[in-house]
Design an enzyme around this catalytic site. Structure first.
Site, PDB file in Angstrom:
ATOM      1  N   SER A 120      83.156  53.568  67.546  1.00 28.22           N
ATOM      2  CA  SER A 120      84.407  54.286  67.329  1.00 28.22           C
ATOM      3  C   SER A 120      85.319  54.138  68.551  1.00 28.22           C
ATOM      4  O   SER A 120      85.666  53.016  68.928  1.00 28.22           O
ATOM      5  CB  SER A 120      84.100  55.748  66.987  1.00 28.22           C
ATOM      6  N   ASP A 174      84.006  54.776  55.428  1.00 29.76           N
ATOM      7  CA  ASP A 174      84.339  55.465  56.672  1.00 29.76           C
ATOM      8  C   ASP A 174      85.629  56.280  56.506  1.00 29.76           C
ATOM      9  O   ASP A 174      86.696  55.714  56.292  1.00 29.76           O
ATOM     10  CB  ASP A 174      84.520  54.431  57.786  1.00 29.76           C
ATOM     11  N   HIS A 205      81.076  57.141  58.710  1.00 28.86           N
ATOM     12  CA  HIS A 205      81.301  56.888  60.138  1.00 28.86           C
ATOM     13  C   HIS A 205      79.995  57.128  60.877  1.00 28.86           C
ATOM     14  O   HIS A 205      79.771  58.208  61.451  1.00 28.86           O
ATOM     15  CB  HIS A 205      82.405  57.816  60.637  1.00 28.86           C
TER      16      HIS A 205
END
Length: 225
Positions: A120, A174, A205
């Protein structure tokens, strides 16, 4: 200019002397402990010789979370994470990661034996830093992320990392970093001539077991030789 502080890190040393390093950056609001448990799941041989370095991002206010202080590599200013990018914060974190690369050099690990990895926000910093690093790296691993400040890459890219191996993985469901954003970043890098291996998984995610197996194989190909 004030000296850049050295980030505090969690480190996992190999059983024998370290001959390679993975600098692995966590996501927004997490810390260096986040990916520590994955090391034992990578399927690397017992004598792998890889040092894993998990830095902690600094604590700072994050706009999208009502200014709440948390560990973050840079500020997120709106729901569309690729808009209104915090260029100053991104570049500040890149300088901190450059310090960690330099420290590995002082410990005997050359850049070509170092993988920059991240999830991320951490993956965004890994891409930003790695593609601009002055010496060739072993690889860049970008998980559930995107390429920040893509518009500046053409002018700032390092020739030494034009051929760097990039592992990019994303979840098709996601809700935090939409897969379309990851795909757009992939396409941008491919069009610029980078070697990008794209993997997508039916997940949100997060990471999943098949992905961890892919990471282990990829790291082995880059560092166990």
């Amino acid at each position: 200019m004030d000296p850049v502080r050295m980030l505090d890190c969690i480190e996992i040393e190999p059983n024998g002397p370290a001959t390679a390093s993975v600098i692995w950056l966590h996501g927004l609001g997490a810390d260096g402990n986040d990916f520590v448990p994955i090391v034992d799941e990578l399927g690397l041989p017992a004598d792998h010789g890889v040092r894993f370095v998990f830095p902690n991002a600094p604590v700072q206010p994050v706009t999208i979370n009502n200014g709440m202080p948390m560990r973050a590599w840079y500020d997120i200013k709106g729901m569309a994470i690729a808009d209104k990018q915090d260029a100053e914060g991104i570049r500040a974190s890149a300088r901190e990661i450059e310090q960690l690369i330099d420290r590995e050099g002082e410990r005997g690990i050359a850049p070509e034996r170092i993988v920059l990895a991240g999830f991320s926000q951490g993956g965004a910093i890994a891409l930003h830093t790695g593609l601009r690093h002055a010496r060739g790296l072993a690889g860049i691993m970008a998980l559930s992320t995107y390429l920040p400040l893509a518009e500046t890459l053409g002018d700032e890219a390092s020739d030494a990392n034009r051929g760097v191996s990039i592992l990019q993985a994303h979840g098709s469901q996601d809700p935090v970093v939409p897969m379309q954003l990851g795909q757009a970043s992939r396409d941008h890098m491919l069009e610029a001539g980078y070697d990008v291996a794209w993997h997508e998984y039916p997940m949100q995610h997060q990471v999943c077991l098949p992905q961890i197996a892919t990471i282990g194989r990829w790291l082995g190909e880059r560092l166990l030789r």
